[in-house]
Design a protein around this motif. Structure first.
Motif, PDB file in Angstrom:
ATOM      1  N   GLY A 192      32.072  10.468 -75.360  1.00  0.00           N
ATOM      2  CA  GLY A 192      31.336   9.905 -76.768  1.00  0.00           C
ATOM      3  C   GLY A 192      30.220  10.910 -76.945  1.00  0.00           C
ATOM      4  N   GLY A 193      29.392  10.410 -77.749  1.00  0.00           N
ATOM      5  CA  GLY A 193      28.253  11.331 -78.324  1.00  0.00           C
ATOM      6  C   GLY A 193      28.416  12.258 -79.345  1.00  0.00           C
ATOM      7  N   GLY A 194      29.555  12.197 -79.829  1.00  0.00           N
ATOM      8  CA  GLY A 194      29.926  13.251 -80.865  1.00  0.00           C
ATOM      9  C   GLY A 194      29.271  12.926 -82.173  1.00  0.00           C
ATOM     10  N   GLY A 195      29.766  13.766 -83.388  1.00  0.00           N
ATOM     11  CA  GLY A 195      29.116  13.713 -84.502  1.00  0.00           C
ATOM     12  C   GLY A 195      29.668  12.583 -85.425  1.00  0.00           C
ATOM     13  N   GLY A 196      30.494  11.733 -84.840  1.00  0.00           N
ATOM     14  CA  GLY A 196      30.969  10.694 -85.694  1.00  0.00           C
ATOM     15  C   GLY A 196      32.504  10.774 -86.337  1.00  0.00           C
ATOM     16  N   ASP A 197      32.856  12.023 -85.754  1.00  0.00           N
ATOM     17  CA  ASP A 197      34.312  12.344 -86.306  1.00  0.00           C
ATOM     18  C   ASP A 197      35.442  11.947 -85.186  1.00  0.00           C
ATOM     19  OD1 ASP A 197      34.322  16.139 -85.603  1.00  0.00           O
ATOM     20  OD2 ASP A 197      33.907  14.236 -84.406  1.00  0.00           O
ATOM     21  N   GLY A 198      35.026  11.303 -83.896  1.00  0.00           N
ATOM     22  CA  GLY A 198      35.834  10.811 -83.053  1.00  0.00           C
ATOM     23  C   GLY A 198      36.329  11.768 -82.172  1.00  0.00           C
ATOM     24  N   GLY A 199      36.192  13.211 -82.402  1.00  0.00           N
ATOM     25  CA  GLY A 199      36.671  14.248 -81.539  1.00  0.00           C
ATOM     26  C   GLY A 199      35.657  15.289 -81.043  1.00  0.00           C
ATOM     27  N   SER A 200      34.385  15.072 -81.175  1.00  0.00           N
ATOM     28  CA  SER A 200      33.201  15.962 -80.866  1.00  0.00           C
ATOM     29  C   SER A 200      32.654  15.675 -79.762  1.00  0.00           C
ATOM     30  CB  SER A 200      32.698  16.507 -82.128  1.00  0.00           C
ATOM     31  OG  SER A 200      31.831  15.461 -82.684  1.00  0.00           O
ATOM     32  N   GLY A 201      32.966  14.819 -79.008  1.00  0.00           N
ATOM     33  CA  GLY A 201      32.103  14.407 -78.008  1.00  0.00           C
ATOM     34  C   GLY A 201      32.188  15.182 -76.719  1.00  0.00           C
ATOM     35  N   ILE A 202      31.591  14.978 -75.641  1.00  0.00           N
ATOM     36  CA  ILE A 202      31.744  15.613 -74.555  1.00  0.00           C
ATOM     37  C   ILE A 202      32.733  15.267 -73.662  1.00  0.00           C
ATOM     38  CG2 ILE A 202      30.269  16.586 -72.497  1.00  0.00           C
ATOM     39  CD1 ILE A 202      27.601  16.180 -74.174  1.00  0.00           C
ATOM     40  N   GLY A 203      33.458  16.198 -73.176  1.00  0.00           N
ATOM     41  CA  GLY A 203      34.512  15.812 -72.334  1.00  0.00           C
ATOM     42  C   GLY A 203      34.255  15.941 -70.802  1.00  0.00           C
ATOM     43  N   ILE A 204      34.776  15.235 -69.839  1.00  0.00           N
ATOM     44  CA  ILE A 204      34.536  15.316 -68.454  1.00  0.00           C
ATOM     45  C   ILE A 204      36.102  15.478 -67.930  1.00  0.00           C
ATOM     46  CG2 ILE A 204      33.655  14.589 -66.357  1.00  0.00           C
ATOM     47  CD1 ILE A 204      31.480  13.126 -67.651  1.00  0.00           C
ATOM     48  N   CYS A 205      36.218  16.320 -67.082  1.00  0.00           N
ATOM     49  CA  CYS A 205      37.690  16.829 -66.419  1.00  0.00           C
ATOM     50  C   CYS A 205      37.507  16.615 -65.003  1.00  0.00           C
ATOM     51  CB  CYS A 205      38.314  17.904 -67.035  1.00  0.00           C
ATOM     52  SG  CYS A 205      38.521  18.419 -68.863  1.00  0.00           S
ATOM     53  N   GLU A 206      38.604  16.015 -64.454  1.00  0.00           N
ATOM     54  CA  GLU A 206      38.648  16.079 -62.983  1.00  0.00           C
ATOM     55  C   GLU A 206      39.989  16.776 -62.466  1.00  0.00           C
ATOM     56  OE1 GLU A 206      38.592  12.380 -59.513  1.00  0.00           O
ATOM     57  OE2 GLU A 206      38.391  11.888 -61.581  1.00  0.00           O
ATOM     58  N   LYS A 207      39.777  17.430 -61.414  1.00  0.00           N
ATOM     59  CA  LYS A 207      41.144  18.049 -60.984  1.00  0.00           C
ATOM     60  C   LYS A 207      41.736  17.016 -59.978  1.00  0.00           C
ATOM     61  CE  LYS A 207      40.827  21.523 -58.256  1.00  0.00           C
ATOM     62  NZ  LYS A 207      40.773  22.795 -57.652  1.00  0.00           N
ATOM     63  N   VAL A 208      42.819  16.515 -60.311  1.00  0.00           N
ATOM     64  CA  VAL A 208      43.458  15.520 -59.595  1.00  0.00           C
ATOM     65  C   VAL A 208      44.679  16.018 -58.792  1.00  0.00           C
ATOM     66  CG1 VAL A 208      44.555  13.157 -59.499  1.00  0.00           C
ATOM     67  CG2 VAL A 208      42.711  13.673 -60.966  1.00  0.00           C
ATOM     68  N   LYS A 209      44.911  15.888 -57.423  1.00  0.00           N
ATOM     69  CA  LYS A 209      45.891  16.665 -56.797  1.00  0.00           C
ATOM     70  C   LYS A 209      47.307  15.789 -57.022  1.00  0.00           C
ATOM     71  CE  LYS A 209      47.486  17.962 -52.164  1.00  0.00           C
ATOM     72  NZ  LYS A 209      46.942  17.929 -50.686  1.00  0.00           N
ATOM     73  N   ILE A 210      48.378  16.208 -57.300  1.00  0.00           N
ATOM     74  CA  ILE A 210      49.552  15.384 -57.525  1.00  0.00           C
ATOM     75  C   ILE A 210      50.717  15.774 -56.735  1.00  0.00           C
ATOM     76  CG2 ILE A 210      49.176  15.302 -60.043  1.00  0.00           C
ATOM     77  CD1 ILE A 210      51.299  17.543 -60.833  1.00  0.00           C
ATOM     78  N   GLY A 211      50.406  16.716 -55.488  1.00  0.00           N
ATOM     79  CA  GLY A 211      51.600  16.840 -54.642  1.00  0.00           C
ATOM     80  C   GLY A 211      51.137  18.254 -54.022  1.00  0.00           C
ATOM     81  N   GLU A 212      52.337  18.536 -53.192  1.00  0.00           N
ATOM     82  CA  GLU A 212      52.239  19.735 -52.351  1.00  0.00           C
ATOM     83  C   GLU A 212      53.465  20.355 -52.442  1.00  0.00           C
ATOM     84  OE1 GLU A 212      50.784  19.269 -48.405  1.00  0.00           O
ATOM     85  OE2 GLU A 212      48.605  18.765 -49.086  1.00  0.00           O
ATOM     86  N   GLY A 213      53.654  21.718 -52.036  1.00  0.00           N
ATOM     87  CA  GLY A 213      54.937  22.101 -52.061  1.00  0.00           C
ATOM     88  C   GLY A 213      54.874  23.720 -51.250  1.00  0.00           C
ATOM     89  N   LYS A 214      55.887  24.728 -51.235  1.00  0.00           N
ATOM     90  CA  LYS A 214      55.817  25.629 -50.661  1.00  0.00           C
ATOM     91  C   LYS A 214      56.294  26.924 -51.292  1.00  0.00           C
ATOM     92  CE  LYS A 214      60.091  25.103 -47.842  1.00  0.00           C
ATOM     93  NZ  LYS A 214      60.616  25.184 -46.432  1.00  0.00           N
ATOM     94  N   VAL A 215      55.826  28.119 -51.008  1.00  0.00           N
ATOM     95  CA  VAL A 215      56.444  29.347 -51.378  1.00  0.00           C
ATOM     96  C   VAL A 215      57.938  29.528 -50.856  1.00  0.00           C
ATOM     97  CG1 VAL A 215      55.937  31.734 -52.066  1.00  0.00           C
ATOM     98  CG2 VAL A 215      54.098  30.181 -52.085  1.00  0.00           C
ATOM     99  N   ILE A 216      58.664  29.822 -51.561  1.00  0.00           N
ATOM    100  CA  ILE A 216      60.309  29.860 -51.359  1.00  0.00           C
ATOM    101  C   ILE A 216      60.094  31.535 -51.022  1.00  0.00           C
ATOM    102  CG2 ILE A 216      62.863  29.974 -51.482  1.00  0.00           C
ATOM    103  CD1 ILE A 216      61.242  27.363 -51.237  1.00  0.00           C
ATOM    104  N   ARG A 217      59.723  32.132 -52.065  1.00  0.00           N
ATOM    105  CA  ARG A 217      59.754  33.813 -52.177  1.00  0.00           C
ATOM    106  C   ARG A 217      58.810  34.205 -53.312  1.00  0.00           C
ATOM    107  NH1 ARG A 217      64.862  32.757 -54.338  1.00  0.00           N
ATOM    108  NH2 ARG A 217      65.199  33.695 -56.338  1.00  0.00           N
ATOM    109  N   THR A 218      58.252  35.373 -53.156  1.00  0.00           N
ATOM    110  CA  THR A 218      57.649  36.119 -54.032  1.00  0.00           C
ATOM    111  C   THR A 218      58.511  36.912 -55.042  1.00  0.00           C
ATOM    112  OG1 THR A 218      57.212  37.988 -52.846  1.00  0.00           O
ATOM    113  CG2 THR A 218      55.182  36.322 -52.964  1.00  0.00           C
ATOM    114  N   LEU A 219      58.443  36.605 -56.298  1.00  0.00           N
ATOM    115  CA  LEU A 219      59.478  37.565 -57.101  1.00  0.00           C
ATOM    116  C   LEU A 219      59.093  38.930 -57.419  1.00  0.00           C
ATOM    117  CD1 LEU A 219      59.968  34.291 -59.391  1.00  0.00           C
ATOM    118  CD2 LEU A 219      61.489  35.329 -57.542  1.00  0.00           C
TER     119      LEU A 219
END
Length: 114
Positions: free
Chosen positions: A63-90
């Motif tokens: 929030g805290g924007g200019g009243g247009d509903g889309g100009s507020g400050i955003g906060i992002c968090e990196k969320v781990k969703i899983g793991e994997g492994k490299v099969i091969r480099t292409l």
């Protein structure tokens, strides 16, 4: 004059194309199947057998924007969703990874070597 303009446009276009891939480093470029993907990590960054983690960005507007509903400050968090492994480099830009069962990912998902 035309040649100079054409040369200038060619230099600008080449620079933009060259930078495009570097901004994708460490992301899913193409989802091959539900558990395989081509990722933007090349042979100088990973090798077959390396473990990787997959993340999504969870962003919220505070929030805290200019009243247009889309100009507020955003906060992002990196969320781990899983793991994997490299099969091969292409090649020097891409690798094939396989995720653990049940990991939900899409093109643009962030991938990091563990």
């Amino acid at each position: 004059m035309k040649a100079l303009v054409l040369f200038g446009l060619t230099v600008i276009f080449s620079t933009l194309i060259g930078c495009a891939h570097s901004s994708m480093r460490g992301t899913v470029a193409m989802k091959v199947s539900d558990n395989e993907a081509h990722v933007c990590l090349g042979d100088n960054e990973v090798k077959a057998g390396d473990k990787v983690a997959l993340f999504r960005n969870d962003c919220k507007e505070t929030g805290g924007g200019g009243g247009d509903g889309g100009s507020g400050i955003g906060i992002c968090e990196k969320v781990k969703i899983g793991e994997g492994k490299v099969i091969r480099t292409l090649n020097s830009h891409y690798s094939l990874i396989e995720t653990a069962p049940g990991v939900k990912f899409s093109e643009g998902t962030v991938v990091e070597k563990l």
